[in-house]
Design a protein around this motif. Structure first.
Motif, PDB file in Angstrom:
ATOM      1  N   GLU A 266       0.863  -1.521  -0.368  1.00  0.00           N
ATOM      2  CA  GLU A 266      -0.169  -0.406  -0.180  1.00  0.00           C
ATOM      3  C   GLU A 266       0.612   1.432  -0.058  1.00  0.00           C
ATOM      4  OE1 GLU A 266      -2.892  -0.327   2.930  1.00  0.00           O
ATOM      5  OE2 GLU A 266      -3.582  -2.623   2.335  1.00  0.00           O
ATOM      6  N   GLU A 267       1.948   0.904   0.528  1.00  0.00           N
ATOM      7  CA  GLU A 267       2.638   2.535   1.252  1.00  0.00           C
ATOM      8  C   GLU A 267       3.462   2.791  -0.672  1.00  0.00           C
ATOM      9  OE1 GLU A 267       5.123   2.117   4.455  1.00  0.00           O
ATOM     10  OE2 GLU A 267       6.036   4.012   3.728  1.00  0.00           O
ATOM     11  N   LEU A 268       4.048   1.458  -0.940  1.00  0.00           N
ATOM     12  CA  LEU A 268       5.031   1.550  -2.119  1.00  0.00           C
ATOM     13  C   LEU A 268       3.500   2.096  -3.467  1.00  0.00           C
ATOM     14  CD1 LEU A 268       6.468  -1.236  -2.495  1.00  0.00           C
ATOM     15  CD2 LEU A 268       7.151   0.781  -2.550  1.00  0.00           C
ATOM     16  N   ALA A 269       2.598   1.271  -3.448  1.00  0.00           N
ATOM     17  CA  ALA A 269       1.768   2.137  -4.732  1.00  0.00           C
ATOM     18  C   ALA A 269       1.057   3.966  -4.219  1.00  0.00           C
ATOM     19  CB  ALA A 269       0.515   1.229  -3.576  1.00  0.00           C
ATOM     20  N   LYS A 270       0.686   3.768  -2.682  1.00  0.00           N
ATOM     21  CA  LYS A 270       0.946   5.449  -3.101  1.00  0.00           C
ATOM     22  C   LYS A 270       1.741   6.485  -3.046  1.00  0.00           C
ATOM     23  CE  LYS A 270      -0.427   7.485   2.099  1.00  0.00           C
ATOM     24  NZ  LYS A 270      -1.068   7.328   2.753  1.00  0.00           N
ATOM     25  N   LYS A 271       3.089   5.821  -2.805  1.00  0.00           N
ATOM     26  CA  LYS A 271       4.095   6.602  -3.103  1.00  0.00           C
ATOM     27  C   LYS A 271       4.151   6.291  -4.894  1.00  0.00           C
ATOM     28  CE  LYS A 271       7.898   6.597   0.289  1.00  0.00           C
ATOM     29  NZ  LYS A 271       9.040   5.797   0.389  1.00  0.00           N
ATOM     30  N   CYS A 272       4.167   5.572  -5.632  1.00  0.00           N
ATOM     31  CA  CYS A 272       4.266   5.083  -7.313  1.00  0.00           C
ATOM     32  C   CYS A 272       2.885   5.845  -7.993  1.00  0.00           C
ATOM     33  CB  CYS A 272       4.278   4.400  -6.901  1.00  0.00           C
ATOM     34  SG  CYS A 272       6.468   3.580  -6.843  1.00  0.00           S
ATOM     35  N   ALA A 273       2.087   5.956  -7.134  1.00  0.00           N
ATOM     36  CA  ALA A 273       0.756   7.162  -7.381  1.00  0.00           C
ATOM     37  C   ALA A 273       0.202   5.518  -8.231  1.00  0.00           C
ATOM     38  CB  ALA A 273       0.757   7.426  -8.365  1.00  0.00           C
ATOM     39  N   ILE A 274       0.192   4.319  -8.361  1.00  0.00           N
ATOM     40  CA  ILE A 274      -0.400   2.731  -8.837  1.00  0.00           C
ATOM     41  C   ILE A 274      -1.519   2.314  -7.249  1.00  0.00           C
ATOM     42  CG2 ILE A 274       1.455   2.412 -11.121  1.00  0.00           C
ATOM     43  CD1 ILE A 274       2.727   0.393  -9.175  1.00  0.00           C
ATOM     44  N   THR A 275      -1.672   1.510  -8.060  1.00  0.00           N
ATOM     45  CA  THR A 275      -2.579  -0.051  -7.450  1.00  0.00           C
ATOM     46  C   THR A 275      -2.042  -0.662  -6.418  1.00  0.00           C
ATOM     47  OG1 THR A 275      -3.721  -0.947  -8.955  1.00  0.00           O
ATOM     48  CG2 THR A 275      -4.401   1.065  -9.085  1.00  0.00           C
ATOM     49  N   VAL A 276      -2.603  -0.918  -5.719  1.00  0.00           N
ATOM     50  CA  VAL A 276      -1.652  -1.747  -4.498  1.00  0.00           C
ATOM     51  C   VAL A 276      -1.412  -3.593  -6.153  1.00  0.00           C
ATOM     52  CG1 VAL A 276      -2.409  -3.130  -3.068  1.00  0.00           C
ATOM     53  CG2 VAL A 276      -2.496  -1.107  -2.699  1.00  0.00           C
ATOM     54  N   ALA A 277      -2.765  -3.613  -6.712  1.00  0.00           N
ATOM     55  CA  ALA A 277      -2.568  -4.148  -7.389  1.00  0.00           C
ATOM     56  C   ALA A 277      -1.629  -4.585  -9.186  1.00  0.00           C
ATOM     57  CB  ALA A 277      -3.997  -4.369  -8.261  1.00  0.00           C
ATOM     58  N   GLN A 278      -1.040  -3.314  -9.297  1.00  0.00           N
ATOM     59  CA  GLN A 278      -0.147  -3.347  -9.834  1.00  0.00           C
ATOM     60  C   GLN A 278       1.070  -3.699  -9.153  1.00  0.00           C
ATOM     61  OE1 GLN A 278      -1.660   0.545 -10.770  1.00  0.00           O
ATOM     62  NE2 GLN A 278      -1.178   0.201 -13.026  1.00  0.00           N
ATOM     63  N   VAL A 279       1.020  -2.678  -7.920  1.00  0.00           N
ATOM     64  CA  VAL A 279       2.268  -3.380  -7.395  1.00  0.00           C
ATOM     65  C   VAL A 279       3.168  -4.663  -7.240  1.00  0.00           C
ATOM     66  CG1 VAL A 279       3.755  -3.138  -4.592  1.00  0.00           C
ATOM     67  CG2 VAL A 279       2.283  -0.946  -5.342  1.00  0.00           C
ATOM     68  N   SER A 280       1.144  -5.259  -6.725  1.00  0.00           N
ATOM     69  CA  SER A 280       1.377  -6.818  -6.583  1.00  0.00           C
ATOM     70  C   SER A 280       2.089  -7.894  -8.070  1.00  0.00           C
ATOM     71  CB  SER A 280       0.198  -7.630  -5.908  1.00  0.00           C
ATOM     72  OG  SER A 280       0.256  -7.009  -4.975  1.00  0.00           O
ATOM     73  N   ASN A 281       1.874  -6.689  -8.884  1.00  0.00           N
ATOM     74  CA  ASN A 281       1.973  -7.311 -10.510  1.00  0.00           C
ATOM     75  C   ASN A 281       2.955  -7.275 -10.637  1.00  0.00           C
ATOM     76  OD1 ASN A 281      -0.649  -8.346 -11.401  1.00  0.00           O
ATOM     77  ND2 ASN A 281      -1.149  -6.215 -12.326  1.00  0.00           N
ATOM     78  N   TRP A 282       3.519  -6.003 -10.400  1.00  0.00           N
ATOM     79  CA  TRP A 282       5.216  -5.298 -10.748  1.00  0.00           C
ATOM     80  C   TRP A 282       6.006  -6.445  -9.957  1.00  0.00           C
ATOM     81  CZ3 TRP A 282       9.691  -4.106  -8.275  1.00  0.00           C
ATOM     82  CH2 TRP A 282      10.668  -3.508  -9.009  1.00  0.00           C
ATOM     83  N   PHE A 283       5.610  -6.342  -8.753  1.00  0.00           N
ATOM     84  CA  PHE A 283       6.851  -7.523  -7.728  1.00  0.00           C
ATOM     85  C   PHE A 283       6.377  -8.801  -8.620  1.00  0.00           C
ATOM     86  CE2 PHE A 283       6.910  -4.319  -4.739  1.00  0.00           C
ATOM     87  CZ  PHE A 283       8.817  -4.717  -4.400  1.00  0.00           C
ATOM     88  N   GLY A 284       5.520  -9.031  -8.810  1.00  0.00           N
ATOM     89  CA  GLY A 284       5.352 -10.820  -9.984  1.00  0.00           C
ATOM     90  C   GLY A 284       6.321 -10.476 -10.866  1.00  0.00           C
ATOM     91  N   ASN A 285       6.307 -10.191 -11.580  1.00  0.00           N
ATOM     92  CA  ASN A 285       6.761 -10.079 -12.700  1.00  0.00           C
ATOM     93  C   ASN A 285       8.339  -9.648 -12.084  1.00  0.00           C
ATOM     94  OD1 ASN A 285       4.717  -9.362 -14.830  1.00  0.00           O
ATOM     95  ND2 ASN A 285       4.360  -7.987 -14.180  1.00  0.00           N
ATOM     96  N   LYS A 286       8.653  -8.966 -11.673  1.00  0.00           N
ATOM     97  CA  LYS A 286      10.154  -8.428 -11.402  1.00  0.00           C
ATOM     98  C   LYS A 286      10.730 -10.468 -11.096  1.00  0.00           C
ATOM     99  CE  LYS A 286      13.826  -5.850 -11.086  1.00  0.00           C
ATOM    100  NZ  LYS A 286      13.704  -5.053 -12.174  1.00  0.00           N
ATOM    101  N   ARG A 287      10.082 -10.535  -9.732  1.00  0.00           N
ATOM    102  CA  ARG A 287      10.364 -12.427  -9.358  1.00  0.00           C
ATOM    103  C   ARG A 287      10.588 -12.775 -10.066  1.00  0.00           C
ATOM    104  NH1 ARG A 287       6.705 -11.405  -4.974  1.00  0.00           N
ATOM    105  NH2 ARG A 287       5.398 -11.751  -5.933  1.00  0.00           N
TER     106      ARG A 287
END
Length: 429
Positions: A266-287
DNA sequence: CTTCATGATTTTTC
DNA sequence: GAAAAATCATGAAG
């Protein structure tokens, strides 16, 4: 005008009174004796009918009135009524009551579901929200598209309702007109209430078929809009540089456990101005991508390692944590799966470097550095293009199976003797 | 136009 | 149900 419409009903006996307004030849007609005379009569009448349009309105009205008041009229009227009742109405009466059109019902249902024809406002947005929810992503970031969709939908809705109203009005007007006409005509020809009803239903049917076309095209419009909207969902927009940096920073500083908690997300999402789902996507892809080709991410890893190290240094000098969101897992609190490794390393680093331990927060930062350090160090052997994750090593808890979890103890960990700032120097290839 | 990077979605796995 | 893995689709660079 003064007369009541004479709706069809059967009288039996009719009194007939002579009428002054009638043509002479009809007046005297007591069963014409010769055929020629009758033909003549009919010819005259026809002639009159044919020329009726040439007459002035007053003249025509006068004639009409004359016909209406003809002494034979009621009798003839009755005969007509009887004939009609026996034939036309009985036949047509049978083919009433058509079942509701399944296609129309389908259209209605769809319009209702899409919020076009349903209860006022909100229906549309509800449908849009449902569509957005179906996509999996929360509605926060695609709100622009969402509102676009809503706006278009409400536009369609408005047009639909305007048209529908117009049709209904036209239908009512036309019905009234026809009924008036029929009422008017009922003075000169037999018209039953049933017949009027039938006529009205015919009109309604015609208009409802027009309505159906409207509904159909509205449905099509909604479908097109929707498919466009759904397509738009898939449109990919790269995150801005800052967002990517924040995410990467977090990722590489938590390389031993790149699984941000919900709060961290949530914090990352807020910082990046994206959604939590997008953060999850990003980490999934990144990993997955990191793991698949660690070599490719080497440089990036080094860069962020250095940056994190600098941040950490700054943080420790200030006695507070840098801007990285807190993570419950990678701090040296033990408990989590790969803490056995990194925790040990953390301790060893501490003892080796002789750094003064400045508290849990700094410890977390040091831990982050350790993650990146370990990563960098283990790359010193170099890598070739063909190298896969399995061939390489198990960095940051990535085990031989390619997972971050239950990682085996690293085969050998070079003690980081250098300071964090010089980390990047050894991996210049 | 091709290639690669990358965000999103879908399917598989645990 | 979450993460991994596979896949899709688009944007950007060449």
């Amino acid at each position: 005008m003064d007369e009541q419409p004479r709706l069809m009903h059967s009288h039996t006996g009719v009194g007939m009174a002579g009428h002054p307004g009638l043509p002479q030849h009809m007046q005297e007609g007591t069963g014409g004796t010769d055929g020629d005379g009758r033909k003549q009569d009919i010819g005259d009448i026809l002639q009159q009918i044919m020329t009726i349009t040439d007459q002035s309105l007053d003249e025509a009205q006068a004639r009409k009135h004359a016909l209406n008041c003809h002494r034979m009229k009621p009798a003839l009227f009755n005969v007509l009524c009887e004939i009609k009742e026996k034939t036309v109405l009985s036949i047509r009466g049978a083919q009433e009551e058509e079942p509701p059109d399944p296609q129309l019902m389908r259209l209605d249902n769809m319009l209702l579901a899409e919020g076009v024809s349903g209860p006022e406002k909100g229906g549309g947005s509800a449908a849009a929200a449902a569509a957005a929810a179906a996509s999996g992503g929360a509605g926060a970031d695609n709100s622009a598209e969402h509102s676009d969709y809503r706006a278009k939908l409400s536009q369609i809705r408005q047009i639909y309702h305007t048209e529908l109203e117009k049709y209904e009005q036209a239908c009512n007007e036309f019905t009234t007109h026809v009924m008036n006409l029929l009422r008017e005509q009922s003075r000169t020809r037999p018209i039953s209430p049933k017949e009027i009803e039938r006529m009205v239903s015919i009109i309604h049917r015609k208009f409802s078929s027009i309505q159906m076309q409207l509904k159909q095209s509205t449905c099509e419009a909604v479908m097109i809009l929707r498919s466009r909207f759904l397509d738009a969902r898939r449109k990919r927009r790269n995150f801005n540089k800052q967002a990517t940096e924040i995410l990467n920073e977090y990722f590489y500083s938590h390389l031993s456990n790149p699984y941000p908690s919900e709060e961290a997300k949530e914090e990352l999402a807020k910082k990046c101005a994206i959604t939590v789902a997008q953060v999850s996507n990003w980490f999934g892809n990144k990993r997955i991508r990191y793991k698949k080709n660690i070599g490719k991410f080497q440089e990036e890893a080094n860069m962020y390692a250095a940056r994190t190290a600098v941040n950490a240094a700054n943080a420790s000098s200030h006695g507070s944590q840098a801007n990285s969101p807190s993570t419950p897992n990678s701090a040296g609190s033990g408990g989590s799966f790969n803490m056995s490794n990194s925790g040990d390393l953390f301790m060893s680093v501490q003892s080796l470097n002789g750094d003064s331990y400045q508290g849990a927060q700094v410890g977390a930062n040091v831990q982050s550095q350790v993650d990146t350090l370990r990563h960098v160090i283990s790359q010193t052997g170099g890598y070739s293009e063909g190298l896969t994750a399995n061939q390489m090593y198990s960095p940051q808890g990535i085990n031989a199976n390619g997972g971050w979890q239950d990682a085996p103890t690293p085969s050998s960990v070079t003690s980081p003797t250098e300071g964090p700032g010089s980390v990047h120097s050894d991996t210049s290839n």
